[in-house]
Design a protein around this motif. Structure first.
Motif, PDB file in Angstrom:
ATOM      1  N   UNK A 222     100.996 119.081  60.501  1.00  0.00           N
ATOM      2  CA  UNK A 222      99.638 118.568  60.342  1.00  0.00           C
ATOM      3  C   UNK A 222      98.700 119.288  61.293  1.00  0.00           C
ATOM      4  N   UNK A 223      97.453 119.277  60.912  1.00  0.00           N
ATOM      5  CA  UNK A 223      96.450 119.918  61.774  1.00  0.00           C
ATOM      6  C   UNK A 223      95.267 118.975  61.929  1.00  0.00           C
TER       7      UNK A 223
ATOM      8  N   UNK B  92      99.309 114.733  51.622  1.00  0.00           N
ATOM      9  CA  UNK B  92      99.742 114.196  50.328  1.00  0.00           C
ATOM     10  C   UNK B  92     100.160 115.318  49.384  1.00  0.00           C
ATOM     11  N   UNK B  93      99.430 116.402  49.387  1.00  0.00           N
ATOM     12  CA  UNK B  93      99.778 117.542  48.529  1.00  0.00           C
ATOM     13  C   UNK B  93     101.119 118.143  48.956  1.00  0.00           C
TER      14      UNK B  93
ATOM     15  N   UNK C 175      89.669 114.060  58.846  1.00  0.00           N
ATOM     16  CA  UNK C 175      90.864 113.232  58.719  1.00  0.00           C
ATOM     17  C   UNK C 175      91.241 113.072  57.251  1.00  0.00           C
ATOM     18  N   UNK C 176      90.250 112.821  56.405  1.00  0.00           N
ATOM     19  CA  UNK C 176      90.501 112.676  54.969  1.00  0.00           C
ATOM     20  C   UNK C 176      91.066 113.968  54.395  1.00  0.00           C
ATOM     21  N   UNK C 177      90.545 115.084  54.834  1.00  0.00           N
ATOM     22  CA  UNK C 177      91.057 116.386  54.363  1.00  0.00           C
ATOM     23  C   UNK C 177      92.501 116.581  54.819  1.00  0.00           C
TER      24      UNK C 177
ATOM     25  N   UNK D  93     103.570 116.553  50.474  1.00  0.00           N
ATOM     26  CA  UNK D  93     104.621 115.602  50.110  1.00  0.00           C
ATOM     27  C   UNK D  93     104.905 115.711  48.613  1.00  0.00           C
ATOM     28  N   UNK D  94     103.877 115.790  47.784  1.00  0.00           N
ATOM     29  CA  UNK D  94     104.063 115.937  46.337  1.00  0.00           C
ATOM     30  C   UNK D  94     104.838 117.209  46.027  1.00  0.00           C
ATOM     31  N   UNK D  95     104.464 118.310  46.681  1.00  0.00           N
ATOM     32  CA  UNK D  95     105.134 119.589  46.451  1.00  0.00           C
ATOM     33  C   UNK D  95     106.605 119.492  46.829  1.00  0.00           C
ATOM     34  N   UNK D  96     106.894 118.851  47.951  1.00  0.00           N
ATOM     35  CA  UNK D  96     108.287 118.707  48.372  1.00  0.00           C
ATOM     36  C   UNK D  96     109.073 117.843  47.394  1.00  0.00           C
ATOM     37  N   UNK D  97     108.390 116.797  46.896  1.00  0.00           N
ATOM     38  CA  UNK D  97     109.073 115.920  45.940  1.00  0.00           C
ATOM     39  C   UNK D  97     109.406 116.695  44.669  1.00  0.00           C
ATOM     40  N   UNK D  98     108.493 117.558  44.251  1.00  0.00           N
ATOM     41  CA  UNK D  98     108.750 118.370  43.054  1.00  0.00           C
ATOM     42  C   UNK D  98     109.870 119.359  43.347  1.00  0.00           C
TER      43      UNK D  98
END
Length: 168
Positions: free
Chosen positions: A155-156, A128-129, A120-122, A131-136
């Motif tokens: 998601x997987x 999060x990565x 789940x943490x992975x 979302x960050x990439x999309x924001x950039x």
């Protein structure tokens, strides 16, 4: 030793007197009045001295035999206690095996929970990565006048199974 030698040196030991002395000490007057063990009996014609000597010896043997039998009884008691202790040991071993099996099962459950949390943490980290990439991409991408279509992240694993309502 001296008294025995004196007896031998005396001529004419009065056997009748000796027999009378022995008879006075005993409760009965006849040889058959002394109870003998069932497995022996006096031989016909034996003298009183011989019968009394034989009785003394057989009584010593009978006493020893009874003590031996008593030891056998004690040994049987010890064996029964040992059997009871062995049964308790078997019960204790069974309890230990059950306890060990319970610990293994609990360990298996905890291992599975930890691995699920790790997955789940992975998934959260990957999300999060993304979302960050999309924001950039949005900030560096086409002009900000254009409206971007919201995209659902793919998601997987466990993250794909958790809904937003469960997170809040």
């Amino acid at each position: 030793m001296a008294s025995v030698e004196q007896l031998r040196r005396r001529d004419g030991v009065n056997l009748v007197q000796l027999e009378a002395d022995i008879s006075s000490v005993r409760s009965g007057s006849s040889v058959t009045s002394i109870a003998l063990p069932d497995y022996v009996e006096h031989t016909a014609g034996v003298t009183r001295v011989g019968a009394l000597s034989a009785e003394a010896v057989i009584r010593d043997y009978e006493s020893a035999a009874k003590e031996i039998e008593a030891m056998g009884t004690e040994l049987i008691d010890a064996a029964q206690k040992c059997e009871a202790l062995t049964a308790q040991v078997h019960d204790a071993i069974a309890f230990m095996r059950e306890t060990a099996a319970g610990y293994r099962e609990e360990g298996r459950k905890i291992l599975k929970r930890i691995e699920e949390c790790a997955l789940f943490t992975e998934d959260v980290r990957k999300t999060c990565e993304q979302v960050k990439r999309r924001m950039v991409e949005v900030s560096v991408g086409p002009s900000s006048d254009e409206e971007l279509e919201p995209q659902e992240p793919e998601l997987s694993g466990i993250a794909a199974q958790v809904t937003m309502s469960e997170i809040r």
